[in-house]
Scaffold this motif. Structure first.
Motif, mmCIF file in Angstrom:
data_model
loop_
_atom_site.group_PDB
_atom_site.id
_atom_site.type_symbol
_atom_site.label_atom_id
_atom_site.label_comp_id
_atom_site.label_asym_id
_atom_site.label_seq_id
_atom_site.Cartn_x
_atom_site.Cartn_y
_atom_site.Cartn_z
ATOM 1 N N SER A 292 24.534 -8.990 -18.544
ATOM 2 C CA SER A 292 25.607 -9.242 -19.569
ATOM 3 C C SER A 292 25.904 -8.195 -20.500
ATOM 4 N N GLY A 293 26.910 -8.145 -21.075
ATOM 5 C CA GLY A 293 27.197 -7.351 -22.030
ATOM 6 C C GLY A 293 28.344 -6.243 -22.149
ATOM 7 N N PHE A 294 28.538 -5.342 -21.041
ATOM 8 C CA PHE A 294 27.969 -5.449 -19.826
ATOM 9 C C PHE A 294 26.679 -3.994 -19.946
ATOM 10 N N LYS A 295 25.517 -4.192 -19.514
ATOM 11 C CA LYS A 295 24.623 -3.491 -19.726
ATOM 12 C C LYS A 295 23.969 -2.934 -18.549
ATOM 13 N N CYS A 296 23.462 -1.736 -18.420
ATOM 14 C CA CYS A 296 22.783 -1.352 -16.931
ATOM 15 C C CYS A 296 21.557 -0.322 -17.886
ATOM 16 N N ASN A 297 20.359 -0.351 -17.465
ATOM 17 C CA ASN A 297 19.106 0.272 -18.059
ATOM 18 C C ASN A 297 18.347 0.907 -16.900
ATOM 19 N N SER A 298 17.806 1.978 -16.932
ATOM 20 C CA SER A 298 16.742 2.721 -15.942
ATOM 21 C C SER A 298 15.543 2.876 -16.603
ATOM 22 N N ALA A 299 14.427 2.877 -16.060
ATOM 23 C CA ALA A 299 13.174 3.191 -16.508
ATOM 24 C C ALA A 299 12.435 3.963 -15.005
ATOM 25 N N VAL A 300 11.932 5.214 -15.458
ATOM 26 C CA VAL A 300 11.335 6.138 -14.469
ATOM 27 C C VAL A 300 9.941 6.113 -14.803
ATOM 28 N N TRP A 301 8.924 6.054 -13.598
ATOM 29 C CA TRP A 301 7.550 6.049 -14.015
ATOM 30 C C TRP A 301 6.839 6.958 -12.813
ATOM 31 N N VAL A 302 5.804 7.173 -13.050
ATOM 32 C CA VAL A 302 5.024 8.130 -12.366
ATOM 33 C C VAL A 302 3.695 7.610 -11.938
ATOM 34 N N ALA A 303 3.357 7.541 -10.858
ATOM 35 C CA ALA A 303 1.937 6.829 -10.518
ATOM 36 C C ALA A 303 0.799 7.901 -10.664
ATOM 37 N N LEU A 304 -0.311 7.143 -11.457
ATOM 38 C CA LEU A 304 -0.957 8.225 -12.018
ATOM 39 C C LEU A 304 -2.455 8.067 -11.033
ATOM 40 N N ARG A 305 -2.410 7.128 -10.074
ATOM 41 C CA ARG A 305 -3.302 6.931 -9.170
ATOM 42 C C ARG A 305 -2.761 6.177 -7.966
ATOM 43 N N THR A 306 -3.331 6.212 -6.976
ATOM 44 C CA THR A 306 -2.982 5.363 -5.624
ATOM 45 C C THR A 306 -3.495 3.908 -5.886
ATOM 46 N N VAL A 307 -2.474 3.233 -5.659
ATOM 47 C CA VAL A 307 -2.889 1.667 -5.837
ATOM 48 C C VAL A 307 -3.537 1.355 -4.518
ATOM 49 N N ASP A 308 -4.645 0.696 -4.248
ATOM 50 C CA ASP A 308 -5.291 0.155 -3.258
ATOM 51 C C ASP A 308 -4.973 -1.275 -3.327
ATOM 52 N N PRO A 309 -4.236 -1.772 -2.369
ATOM 53 C CA PRO A 309 -3.841 -3.267 -2.440
ATOM 54 C C PRO A 309 -5.018 -3.918 -2.458
ATOM 55 N N ARG A 310 -6.258 -3.654 -1.555
ATOM 56 C CA ARG A 310 -7.445 -4.415 -1.334
ATOM 57 C C ARG A 310 -8.180 -4.719 -2.587
ATOM 58 N N THR A 311 -7.808 -4.033 -3.727
ATOM 59 C CA THR A 311 -8.561 -4.347 -5.051
ATOM 60 C C THR A 311 -7.806 -4.797 -6.103
ATOM 61 N N GLY B 105 0.751 -1.126 0.014
ATOM 62 C CA GLY B 105 -0.110 -0.146 -0.077
ATOM 63 C C GLY B 105 0.782 1.265 0.115
ATOM 64 N N ARG B 106 2.055 1.123 -0.447
ATOM 65 C CA ARG B 106 2.956 2.368 -0.543
ATOM 66 C C ARG B 106 2.957 3.299 -1.709
ATOM 67 N N VAL B 107 2.300 2.676 -2.883
ATOM 68 C CA VAL B 107 2.332 3.497 -4.110
ATOM 69 C C VAL B 107 1.058 4.659 -4.022
ATOM 70 N N LYS B 108 1.274 5.810 -4.002
ATOM 71 C CA LYS B 108 0.395 7.102 -3.967
ATOM 72 C C LYS B 108 0.380 7.679 -5.550
ATOM 73 N N LYS B 109 -0.745 8.323 -5.585
ATOM 74 C CA LYS B 109 -0.754 9.209 -6.964
ATOM 75 C C LYS B 109 0.682 10.144 -6.696
ATOM 76 N N GLY B 110 1.279 10.311 -7.801
ATOM 77 C CA GLY B 110 2.379 11.367 -8.004
ATOM 78 C C GLY B 110 3.662 10.546 -7.580
ATOM 79 N N ASP B 111 3.461 9.557 -7.134
ATOM 80 C CA ASP B 111 4.932 8.913 -6.517
ATOM 81 C C ASP B 111 5.803 8.607 -7.895
ATOM 82 N N ARG B 112 7.089 8.896 -7.787
ATOM 83 C CA ARG B 112 7.971 8.363 -8.998
ATOM 84 C C ARG B 112 8.726 7.400 -8.503
ATOM 85 N N ILE B 113 8.769 6.350 -9.477
ATOM 86 C CA ILE B 113 9.412 4.921 -9.345
ATOM 87 C C ILE B 113 10.572 4.818 -10.258
#
Length: 496
Positions: free
Chosen positions: A452-471, A437-445
């Motif tokens: 191997s390769g060697f590679k390092c990759n990043s992705a940045v997301w923004v939560a568009l809504r609060t995630v309710d674990p009960r649902t 239940g930690r993900v709230k609207k507006g949170d940045r992930i």
């Protein structure tokens, strides 16, 4: 002693608030500086507009309005399409596929292909791995005797991929005919027809689907798949992209005694994730996240980086395995440093950028003796998902980035509960934060993966809504999330 500690405590609190005030002031400096100009603009142009309308010269204002409409239209037509994550699902295997440390060592003994020294080495690796007793292994590796085959490997990947995709389709309600893009990644098992063709056949996806199968790209391939899907969605109108990340060990279980090749036997476990992306603006209201940035780093031009994770035959018995070199941690460190250097300017607040610049000038220009300033990425993100590749890598990143236990918890608990499931790890970690239940609207992930390769990759997301674990449905953590976090000892002795 108590008075001294009180003074230190008060100083720390004051320093904390000074730092917070500094961040707030600098981060909002742009708005503070622009505010007087915005207020003054109407007064500056008041007389000019009055003069135009007084002389009934409507050509100039009409032209200005037309130009503004044209530029606004051009902007909306040419800007990259926004990419949203509707939902994702992680496969949770059946209990009979659980593989504790004791089970793993017992199966290794029964395989009758390892020396006593090799068995002892594998036992030490597992004891320090940070794994719990409930990770999962492929069915073939739990059989006696083991019977690895292409048919068994196909059965394994079909089970995990279909399991994840079925959950995802049930959660989103998307018609498979609306999926126009498919990207599947699996490093070590790449049969003919491909795994992407397996998905197309299983779900009878449409004939003009853009399908891609990424092989041999390591544990960071999941984020490469996301980046590829994003690029394709920016050129496709009103489409959905399905990304599937998995790995298979059925045909890649090393049966020799080379220590550097035995490590991968001990670490990789069973799992898969399916992710559904869309560029439809109408889907924004029900999407979970918006993809803001992807940053990819490839160090393959350096020989040491290229060879640090290498598939080959061993020298003793000519048995195929994956060599993990002693340089792996240092190579990973360099790749991660390069990646976050590229990511920093995109996500860090102005205050952190100024501190980094001041430190750089002090060290390089003024030749001052000072430590290199590591930006505080906690100011840029509310959640950080680090690829659960191993305990050592997580320890180094926690230390070097100054992360707290709270930020590290999803990665460490994923390593403990599911082990290293390769490219799908990052999604088990995000699922953990959602289940808590930690993900709230507006949170940045921030998701960061390396391989191997060697590679390092990043992705940045923004939560568009609060995630309710009960649902939430289909979250692999939900039926046991109250048991976490757990304490993971430095060494967990295997009794066998």
């Amino acid at each position: 002693m108590g008075i001294h500690e009180n003074k230190l405590s008060n100083s720390s609190v004051r320093l904390k608030y000074v730092k917070l005030g500094y961040h707030y002031m600098v981060s909002n400096a742009t708005y503070v500086c622009l505010l007087p100009l915005i207020i003054a603009l109407p007064h500056l142009f008041h007389d000019q507009f009055l003069h135009i309308f007084h002389h009934h010269d409507l050509i100039t204002p009409s032209s200005l309005i037309a130009l503004m409409i044209f530029l606004a239209t051009l902007y909306f037509v040419l800007r990259p399409r926004r990419v949203y994550l509707l939902d994702f699902a992680c496969f949770k295997p059946q209990p009979e596929l659980m593989c504790s440390g004791e089970t793993f060592i017992r199966q290794s003994k029964l395989a009758d292909c390892f020396s006593e020294e090799a068995l002892g080495f594998q036992k030490k690796i597992l004891e320090k791995s940070g794994y719990g007793p409930k990770t999962y292994a492929a069915e073939t590796l739990l059989e006696v005797p083991m019977k690895p085959s292409i048919a068994a490997a196909r059965k394994e990947v079909e089970m995990v991929m279909v399991g994840a995709i079925d959950q995802l389709l049930a959660k989103t309600g998307v018609n498979v005919k609306d999926i126009g893009i498919l990207v599947v990644n699996s490093s070590m098992f790449n049969p003919i027809p491909s795994l992407s063709a397996m998905v197309v056949n299983r779900y009878k996806l449409r004939g003009n689907i853009l399908s891609y199968n990424l092989g041999g790209m390591g544990c960071s391939a999941g984020l490469i798949a996301i980046d590829l899907a994003q690029r394709l969605l920016q050129d496709a109108a009103n489409s959905h992209a399905l990304v599937v990340s998995t790995e298979s060990m059925t045909l890649n279980y090393y049966r020799g005694n080379n220590r550097s090749m035995l490590i991968s036997n001990c670490l990789f476990r069973l799992g898969a994730a399916a992710i559904l992306l869309t560029n439809r603006l109408s889907d924004r209201r029900r999407a979970k996240y918006q993809l803001r940035h992807t940053v990819r780093t490839h160090k393959g031009s350096d020989d040491k980086s290229y060879e640090c994770v290498f598939q080959q035959e061993d020298e003793e018995a000519q048995k195929v395995g994956i060599t993990l070199s002693k340089d792996l941690l240092s190579v990973a460190g360099e790749a991660i440093k390069t990646n976050i250097t590229m990511l920093g300017p995109l996500v860090l607040p102005i205050s952190e950028k100024l501190l980094f610049l001041a430190n750089l000038i002090g060290r390089k220009v003024l030749k001052m003796k000072m430590k290199q300033y590591v930006p505080d990425f906690k100011t840029a993100f509310e959640h950080i998902c680090i690829h659960a590749g191993g305990r050592g890598v997580l320890d180094e990143l926690e230390k070097n980035l100054g992360l707290t236990q709270w930020f590290m918890e999803p990665s460490r608990m994923t390593l403990y509960r599911f082990g290293n499931t390769s490219s799908s790890c990052l999604w088990y970690e995000l699922a953990y934060s959602e289940a808590k239940g930690r993900v709230k609207k507006g949170d940045r992930i921030w998701q960061i993966g390396f391989g191997s390769g060697f590679k390092c990759n990043s992705a940045v997301w923004v939560a568009l809504r609060t995630v309710d674990p009960r649902t939430e449905k289909g979250n692999p953590w939900m039926d046991e999330i109250d048991e976490f976090p757990v304490h993971v000892p430095e060494v967990s002795p295997i009794l066998i």
